[in-house]
Design an enzyme around this catalytic site. Structure first.
Site, PDB file in Angstrom:
ATOM      1  N   HIS A 229     112.765  38.057  83.705  1.00 30.31           N
ATOM      2  CA  HIS A 229     111.535  38.407  84.410  1.00 30.31           C
ATOM      3  C   HIS A 229     111.883  39.132  85.708  1.00 30.31           C
ATOM      4  O   HIS A 229     112.533  38.562  86.582  1.00 30.31           O
ATOM      5  CB  HIS A 229     110.730  37.158  84.733  1.00 30.31           C
ATOM      6  CG  HIS A 229     110.084  36.526  83.537  1.00 30.31           C
ATOM      7  ND1 HIS A 229     109.127  35.549  83.638  1.00 30.31           N
ATOM      8  CD2 HIS A 229     110.261  36.746  82.209  1.00 30.31           C
ATOM      9  CE1 HIS A 229     108.731  35.192  82.428  1.00 30.31           C
ATOM     10  NE2 HIS A 229     109.419  35.893  81.548  1.00 30.31           N
TER      11      HIS A 229
ATOM     12  N   TYR B 168     101.042  32.233  88.613  1.00 31.87           N
ATOM     13  CA  TYR B 168     100.693  31.128  89.495  1.00 31.87           C
ATOM     14  C   TYR B 168      99.251  31.344  89.942  1.00 31.87           C
ATOM     15  O   TYR B 168      98.937  32.383  90.529  1.00 31.87           O
ATOM     16  CB  TYR B 168     101.595  31.099  90.726  1.00 31.87           C
ATOM     17  CG  TYR B 168     103.012  30.655  90.455  1.00 31.87           C
ATOM     18  CD1 TYR B 168     103.389  29.329  90.652  1.00 31.87           C
ATOM     19  CD2 TYR B 168     103.986  31.556  90.029  1.00 31.87           C
ATOM     20  CE1 TYR B 168     104.689  28.911  90.416  1.00 31.87           C
ATOM     21  CE2 TYR B 168     105.290  31.152  89.786  1.00 31.87           C
ATOM     22  CZ  TYR B 168     105.636  29.834  89.987  1.00 31.87           C
ATOM     23  OH  TYR B 168     106.917  29.425  89.750  1.00 31.87           O
TER      24      TYR B 168
ATOM     25  N   PRO C 216     108.021  20.992  91.346  1.00 34.90           N
ATOM     26  CA  PRO C 216     108.430  22.080  90.452  1.00 34.90           C
ATOM     27  C   PRO C 216     107.838  23.450  90.785  1.00 34.90           C
ATOM     28  O   PRO C 216     108.225  24.436  90.178  1.00 34.90           O
ATOM     29  CB  PRO C 216     107.944  21.594  89.083  1.00 34.90           C
ATOM     30  CG  PRO C 216     106.795  20.689  89.384  1.00 34.90           C
ATOM     31  CD  PRO C 216     107.139  20.009  90.681  1.00 34.90           C
TER      32      PRO C 216
ATOM     33  N   LYS D 127     112.996  25.072  91.598  1.00 31.85           N
ATOM     34  CA  LYS D 127     114.272  24.905  92.285  1.00 31.85           C
ATOM     35  C   LYS D 127     115.113  23.734  91.775  1.00 31.85           C
ATOM     36  O   LYS D 127     116.291  23.631  92.102  1.00 31.85           O
ATOM     37  CB  LYS D 127     114.030  24.724  93.781  1.00 31.85           C
ATOM     38  CG  LYS D 127     113.554  25.994  94.454  1.00 31.85           C
ATOM     39  CD  LYS D 127     114.683  26.996  94.607  1.00 31.85           C
ATOM     40  CE  LYS D 127     114.189  28.404  94.777  1.00 31.85           C
ATOM     41  NZ  LYS D 127     114.064  29.156  93.537  1.00 31.85           N
TER      42      LYS D 127
ATOM     43  N   TYR E 126     112.594  32.716  95.689  1.00 29.66           N
ATOM     44  CA  TYR E 126     112.281  32.415  94.289  1.00 29.66           C
ATOM     45  C   TYR E 126     113.440  32.796  93.365  1.00 29.66           C
ATOM     46  O   TYR E 126     113.774  32.050  92.443  1.00 29.66           O
ATOM     47  CB  TYR E 126     111.015  33.160  93.885  1.00 29.66           C
ATOM     48  CG  TYR E 126     110.459  32.752  92.540  1.00 29.66           C
ATOM     49  CD1 TYR E 126     109.751  31.566  92.399  1.00 29.66           C
ATOM     50  CD2 TYR E 126     110.625  33.559  91.417  1.00 29.66           C
ATOM     51  CE1 TYR E 126     109.233  31.183  91.169  1.00 29.66           C
ATOM     52  CE2 TYR E 126     110.108  33.183  90.180  1.00 29.66           C
ATOM     53  CZ  TYR E 126     109.414  31.995  90.066  1.00 29.66           C
ATOM     54  OH  TYR E 126     108.905  31.623  88.844  1.00 29.66           O
TER      55      TYR E 126
END
Length: 394
Positions: free
Chosen positions: A72, A198, A290, A294, A382
């Site tokens: 991604h 998200y 979550p 990480k 991220y």
């Protein structure tokens, strides 16, 4: 039995450490209380940082990951009815790879067994002894027979509920419990979008992710004391449609629910991460919610440090890297803890949320998607911060 490093726990941290040590000619034995079938089927996180992928390649266990992992280069943030894509590759020059934790575990187990590694499953009554001396011991029961493992070091990679952390005297534990949980499902359904979504919604957070081109992984924010029995499949799909919908006409792909469960959310850090000849790694020392993806990535970072520190000890007679392990590891742990808290707080609806705090969250999200500096900060964390310098062993 006698070995150099005794490892408690056959999750990603313990197995990867065993593999990295083996590549340096350092012996280890891994002891796990669960069965091999259980640890290989245990559904966990699936977003791998750039550095985690590189580490697995260095460990020689990335063949299937490179073939099947979903790369991604971006992620989607959805709020106020609109979807905004953050181009991770453009912002920081790297992305993430979606590949289930259980698949990483399968690959590591296969690699260790192929190399003749000593992995022992269904071990009971594990206890640690003599950690202050130079010859610590692990006692255990295997198939109703008592066993004892003498070693130079013990690595506790046995998770939050394991025994290892309790052997660090004078530790300080930092904990924050969040006022919500995640209801997660695995669904036999092709993901509706090729990248993670998200979503912040007035009814609560939702996440659209995937495990493969045919299997979707989806989450809903629920109360910490939510009863899973109150969530039949039809209700879950209806709520996902509400929270993931947008003004651009997004359509959720639905299918058979393969697995579902509720996960509480906490931040937890225990310091120090070592005592005498005991060293902690992964969830045994720290837990993050979550939202920031990480958990396993922090475990890999711990193990990368440990493998180099132990390599420096055995191959070069150095003790400085082992002595600095806690300080070095915790720099990344606390950064990831803050990032995970920030993502969680920004994207979830608090139980006491009011119009003022709701507008603050929306303003924060708007800043992330409209400011390249803010988007870069999110992307940098991220996709994974750079590792500490890889030291020479000699």
């Amino acid at each position: 039995m006698r070995t150099q490093v005794g490892i408690v726990g056959a999750g990603p941290a313990g197995l990867l450490l065993s593999q990295l040590l083996s590549l340096q000619g350092i012996e280890s034995v891994v002891l796990e209380r669960r069965s091999r079938d259980y640890v290989e089927r245990r559904v966990r996180a699936g977003v791998l940082e750039h550095g985690t992928v590189q580490t697995l390649r260095e460990a020689g266990v990335a063949k299937r990951l490179d073939e099947e992992g979903l790369v991604h280069d971006g992620l989607n943030v959805r709020f106020a009815g609109h979807t905004h894509r953050l181009d991770l590759a453009d912002l920081v020059g790297r992305g993430v790879t979606v590949y289930g934790q259980q698949e990483v575990v399968k690959d590591l187990i296969a690699a260790r067994l192929d190399a003749g590694g000593d992995l022992r499953f269904e071990i009971a009554e594990t206890a640690l002894h003599d950690l202050d001396g130079q010859r610590p011991r692990i006692t255990f029961v295997e198939k109703d027979a008592a066993g004892e493992l003498d070693c130079d070091f013990v690595v506790g990679a046995d998770g939050f509920h394991g025994i290892s952390r309790q052997h660090v005297p004078g530790r300080t534990e930092y904990e924050h419990t969040y006022p919500y949980a995640w209801l997660g499902i695995l669904a036999d359904a092709p993901p509706a979008l090729p990248e993670v979504v998200y979503a912040r919604h007035p009814r609560g957070f939702a996440l659209h992710s995937m495990r493969s081109p045919a299997v979707a992984r989806l989450y809903l924010q629920v109360a910490p004391d939510e009863d899973l029995a109150e969530w039949p499949d039809e209700r879950i799909w209806a709520e996902l449609r509400r929270r993931l919908g947008d003004d651009e006409g997004f359509r959720l792909t639905e299918g058979t629910v393969l697995d579902k469960g509720i996960t509480p959310m906490r931040s937890f850090v225990s310091a120090p991460m070592q005592h005498g000849r005991l060293l902690l790694a992964g969830d045994a020392a720290h837990i993050v919610p979550p939202t920031g993806a990480k958990g396993m990535n922090l475990a890999v970072a711990d193990v990368r440090l440990l493998s180099r520190a132990l390599g420096a000890f055995y191959l070069g007679g150095r003790t400085d890297l082992l002595a600095a392990y806690t300080e070095t590891a915790l720099r990344r742990v606390w950064r990831a803890t803050h990032f995970s808290w920030w993502m969680t707080s920004m994207l979830h609806r608090a139980p006491d949320e009011n119009p003022f705090t709701e507008r603050l969250a929306t303003a924060q999200l708007d800043w992330v998607v409209s400011s390249r500096s803010m988007a870069t900060a999110l992307a940098e964390n991220y996709t994974g911060l750079p590792y500490e310098q890889d030291w020479s062993y000699r």
